[in-house]
Design a protein around this motif. Structure first.
Motif, PDB file in Angstrom:
ATOM      1  N   PRO A 115       0.839  -1.194   0.000  1.00 48.45           N
ATOM      2  CA  PRO A 115       0.000   0.000   0.000  1.00 48.45           C
ATOM      3  C   PRO A 115       0.882   1.255   0.000  1.00 48.45           C
ATOM      4  CG  PRO A 115      -0.560  -1.458   1.835  1.00 48.45           C
ATOM      5  CD  PRO A 115       0.713  -1.965   1.227  1.00 48.45           C
ATOM      6  N   ILE A 116       0.450   2.250  -0.738  1.00 48.56           N
ATOM      7  CA  ILE A 116       1.148   3.532  -0.742  1.00 48.56           C
ATOM      8  C   ILE A 116       0.149   4.630  -0.404  1.00 48.56           C
ATOM      9  CG2 ILE A 116       2.944   2.825  -2.357  1.00 48.56           C
ATOM     10  CD1 ILE A 116       1.417   4.344  -4.564  1.00 48.56           C
ATOM     11  N   ALA A 117       0.626   5.636   0.309  1.00 46.84           N
ATOM     12  CA  ALA A 117      -0.185   6.806   0.649  1.00 46.84           C
ATOM     13  C   ALA A 117       0.283   7.949  -0.242  1.00 46.84           C
ATOM     14  CB  ALA A 117      -0.014   7.162   2.123  1.00 46.84           C
ATOM     15  N   ILE A 118      -0.672   8.580  -0.921  1.00 48.28           N
ATOM     16  CA  ILE A 118      -0.341   9.630  -1.880  1.00 48.28           C
ATOM     17  C   ILE A 118      -0.930  10.948  -1.396  1.00 48.28           C
ATOM     18  CG2 ILE A 118      -0.512  10.380  -4.277  1.00 48.28           C
ATOM     19  CD1 ILE A 118      -1.170   7.351  -4.911  1.00 48.28           C
ATOM     20  N   GLU A 119      -0.048  11.923  -1.195  1.00 46.67           N
ATOM     21  CA  GLU A 119      -0.501  13.256  -0.814  1.00 46.67           C
ATOM     22  C   GLU A 119      -0.796  14.025  -2.102  1.00 46.67           C
ATOM     23  OE1 GLU A 119       0.782  16.754   2.246  1.00 46.67           O
ATOM     24  OE2 GLU A 119       2.384  15.760   1.141  1.00 46.67           O
ATOM     25  N   PRO A 120      -2.049  14.459  -2.273  1.00 45.03           N
ATOM     26  CA  PRO A 120      -2.404  15.135  -3.522  1.00 45.03           C
ATOM     27  C   PRO A 120      -1.542  16.367  -3.786  1.00 45.03           C
ATOM     28  CG  PRO A 120      -4.374  14.589  -2.264  1.00 45.03           C
ATOM     29  CD  PRO A 120      -3.183  14.316  -1.376  1.00 45.03           C
ATOM     30  N   GLY A 121      -1.209  16.541  -5.043  1.00 43.45           N
ATOM     31  CA  GLY A 121      -0.428  17.690  -5.463  1.00 43.45           C
ATOM     32  C   GLY A 121      -1.323  18.786  -6.015  1.00 43.45           C
ATOM     33  N   SER A 122      -0.688  19.803  -6.537  1.00 39.16           N
ATOM     34  CA  SER A 122      -1.415  20.928  -7.133  1.00 39.16           C
ATOM     35  C   SER A 122      -0.559  21.500  -8.259  1.00 39.16           C
ATOM     36  CB  SER A 122      -1.675  21.994  -6.070  1.00 39.16           C
ATOM     37  OG  SER A 122      -0.455  22.574  -5.654  1.00 39.16           O
ATOM     38  N   ASP A 123      -0.966  22.642  -8.772  1.00 40.72           N
ATOM     39  CA  ASP A 123      -0.178  23.284  -9.831  1.00 40.72           C
ATOM     40  C   ASP A 123       1.193  23.723  -9.340  1.00 40.72           C
ATOM     41  OD1 ASP A 123      -2.242  22.937 -11.596  1.00 40.72           O
ATOM     42  OD2 ASP A 123      -3.056  24.956 -11.337  1.00 40.72           O
ATOM     43  N   THR A 124       1.320  23.918  -8.034  1.00 45.31           N
ATOM     44  CA  THR A 124       2.585  24.407  -7.479  1.00 45.31           C
ATOM     45  C   THR A 124       3.276  23.407  -6.556  1.00 45.31           C
ATOM     46  OG1 THR A 124       1.409  25.456  -5.648  1.00 45.31           O
ATOM     47  CG2 THR A 124       1.837  26.804  -7.607  1.00 45.31           C
ATOM     48  N   GLN A 125       2.643  22.274  -6.306  1.00 43.86           N
ATOM     49  CA  GLN A 125       3.198  21.291  -5.367  1.00 43.86           C
ATOM     50  C   GLN A 125       3.141  19.901  -5.983  1.00 43.86           C
ATOM     51  OE1 GLN A 125       1.217  21.310  -1.581  1.00 43.86           O
ATOM     52  NE2 GLN A 125       2.442  19.656  -0.762  1.00 43.86           N
ATOM     53  N   ALA A 126       4.232  19.141  -5.831  1.00 46.37           N
ATOM     54  CA  ALA A 126       4.303  17.779  -6.368  1.00 46.37           C
ATOM     55  C   ALA A 126       3.393  16.840  -5.587  1.00 46.37           C
ATOM     56  CB  ALA A 126       5.746  17.273  -6.306  1.00 46.37           C
ATOM     57  N   TRP A 127       3.034  15.750  -6.231  1.00 43.11           N
ATOM     58  CA  TRP A 127       2.322  14.666  -5.569  1.00 43.11           C
ATOM     59  C   TRP A 127       3.346  13.897  -4.743  1.00 43.11           C
ATOM     60  CZ3 TRP A 127      -2.928  13.277  -6.522  1.00 43.11           C
ATOM     61  CH2 TRP A 127      -3.578  14.097  -7.428  1.00 43.11           C
ATOM     62  N   GLY A 128       3.121  13.768  -3.446  1.00 43.96           N
ATOM     63  CA  GLY A 128       4.043  13.056  -2.573  1.00 43.96           C
ATOM     64  C   GLY A 128       3.564  11.642  -2.318  1.00 43.96           C
ATOM     65  N   VAL A 129       4.485  10.712  -2.214  1.00 44.11           N
ATOM     66  CA  VAL A 129       4.135   9.310  -1.974  1.00 44.11           C
ATOM     67  C   VAL A 129       4.988   8.766  -0.836  1.00 44.11           C
ATOM     68  CG1 VAL A 129       3.969   6.993  -2.957  1.00 44.11           C
ATOM     69  CG2 VAL A 129       3.583   8.983  -4.419  1.00 44.11           C
ATOM     70  N   VAL A 130       4.340   8.047   0.078  1.00 45.55           N
ATOM     71  CA  VAL A 130       5.016   7.387   1.188  1.00 45.55           C
ATOM     72  C   VAL A 130       4.632   5.916   1.166  1.00 45.55           C
ATOM     73  CG1 VAL A 130       5.181   7.261   3.707  1.00 45.55           C
ATOM     74  CG2 VAL A 130       4.996   9.479   2.589  1.00 45.55           C
ATOM     75  N   VAL A 131       5.605   5.056   1.458  1.00 47.45           N
ATOM     76  CA  VAL A 131       5.354   3.619   1.572  1.00 47.45           C
ATOM     77  C   VAL A 131       5.480   3.282   3.056  1.00 47.45           C
ATOM     78  CG1 VAL A 131       5.969   1.313   0.745  1.00 47.45           C
ATOM     79  CG2 VAL A 131       6.402   3.328  -0.706  1.00 47.45           C
TER      80      VAL A 131
END
Length: 130
Positions: A4-20
């Motif tokens: 499972p991975i947790a994905i922090e939503p990104g935006s036009d100015t911020q990357a999509w972050g992923v944590v395992v």
């Protein structure tokens, strides 16, 4: 294996972050959206596992996504599953048959002798260095 991975939503100015969560320190990110974030997470998981094996560490198994979703740290994050080829952590010895020109085989054998390794050991060593 499915991690499972947790994905922090990104935006036009911020990357999509992923944590395992099951692999301490394993994370990635992507500017191009959720699909790229998932692809980058798979690469990060593969590299994390390869490094852990090279360092003689044990590989934690995947947790239940339901259990991980209850962690308040990840509130508002998106969950996905990344499938990892189990052969990545399989140390079973397997005999293979390869075809090489004699001139290349002679070079491999010479370099293996210089390194004090068998042909198979040398080829495996070189593959892991890439």
């Amino acid at each position: 294996m499915k991690y499972p991975i947790a994905i922090e939503p990104g935006s036009d100015t911020q990357a999509w972050g992923v944590v395992v969560p099951d692999l301490p320190g394993c994370f990635s990110a992507a500017d191009e959206g959720i699909d790229a974030a998932i692809d980058n997470a798979k690469e990060a998981i593969t590299l994390w596992i390869e490094t852990a094996i090279d360092e003689g560490q044990t590989i934690p198994g995947p947790s239940s996504i339901t259990v991980l979703q209850s962690d308040p740290t990840y509130k508002g994050w998106i969950w996905a599953i990344v499938e990892v080829d189990p052969a990545l952590i399989d140390d079973t010895i397997e005999r293979i048959n390869i075809t090489l020109p004699r001139r290349i085989l002679a070079r491999i054998d010479a370099r293996a002798r210089q390194a004090g390794e068998s042909r198979s050991g040398y080829i495996a060593h070189m593959a892991l260095m890439q």
